[in-house]
Design an enzyme around this catalytic site. Structure first.
Site, short mmCIF file in Angstrom:
data_model
loop_
_atom_site.label_atom_id
_atom_site.label_comp_id
_atom_site.label_asym_id
_atom_site.label_seq_id
_atom_site.Cartn_x
_atom_site.Cartn_y
_atom_site.Cartn_z
N VAL A 21 0.91 -1.15 0.00
CA VAL A 21 0.00 0.00 0.00
C VAL A 21 0.95 1.20 0.00
CG1 VAL A 21 -1.78 1.27 1.28
CG2 VAL A 21 -1.86 -1.23 1.17
N PRO A 22 1.09 1.84 -1.16
CA PRO A 22 2.24 2.72 -1.42
C PRO A 22 2.25 4.07 -0.71
CG PRO A 22 0.74 2.77 -3.27
CD PRO A 22 0.19 1.74 -2.31
N CYS A 23 2.42 4.04 0.61
CA CYS A 23 2.54 5.28 1.36
C CYS A 23 3.82 6.03 1.00
CB CYS A 23 2.44 5.01 2.86
SG CYS A 23 3.66 3.85 3.49
N HIS A 24 4.79 5.33 0.40
CA HIS A 24 6.03 5.99 -0.01
C HIS A 24 5.79 7.00 -1.15
CE1 HIS A 24 5.69 2.42 -2.64
NE2 HIS A 24 6.27 3.18 -3.55
#
Length: 167
Positions: A126-129
């Site tokens: 889950v691409p919080c980056h």
């Protein structure tokens, strides 16, 4: 009192460190970087855990940009809404906290969006980056800013927009 679900663990090597995956029989519960500690996998790997490991390997090989793994979202309804919104940010692109809050229909929730982003239990998947500061600067990442930068550069290379400096 309900019995907690049985948890399974698997470790996936990556160019930026070992990722520890934790799942129930049917859902991924967590994906985090393992800084120290034993890398002992469960003797049994349910399909969701195998699927997560395979998809991460494909991602790091440059052959996957999105993930489709059953996740067990244990958070508030607002956190779950933020985690869903994070999955809408395409690989190779970034958004900022205000942009995310606006897309969710509540520009005043910038700090809450930031807190929910920081509570994301599935790093990389889950691409919080992909969330950066308002001016494009790198901001906090549970895996460390160097990993965040590496992930953003990796995705830019995957989609062919790599630059010598992202920020």
């Amino acid at each position: 009192m309900p019995v907690p679900p049985l948890l399974f663990v698997r470790h996936v090597p990556s160019p930026i460190g070992t990722i520890q995956l934790t799942s129930t029989e049917n859902h991924l519960v967590r994906a985090s970087f393992l800084e120290n500690g034993p890398e002992t996998d469960s003797p049994v790997s349910p399909p969701c855990l195998t699927q997560a490991a395979t998809q991460l390997e494909e991602y790091f090989a440059g052959n996957r940009q999105t993930f489709n793994i059953p996740l067990l979202a244990q958070g508030t309804p607002f956190q779950q809404q933020v985690w869903q919104a994070l999955q809408q940010i395409p690989a190779g692109r970034t958004d900022h906290y205000l942009g995310l809050a606006k897309r969710m229909g509540n520009a005043g929730a910038v700090r809450a969006v930031g807190a929910a982003n920081g509570a994301n239990p599935w790093l990389v998947l889950v691409p919080c980056h992909r969330v950066v500061g308002a001016q494009g600067q790198l901001t906090g990442y549970a895996g460390g800013l160097w990993r965040k930068q590496w992930l953003l550069e990796h995705e830019a290379k995957m989609i062919g927009t790599y630059q010598t400096a992202l920020f």
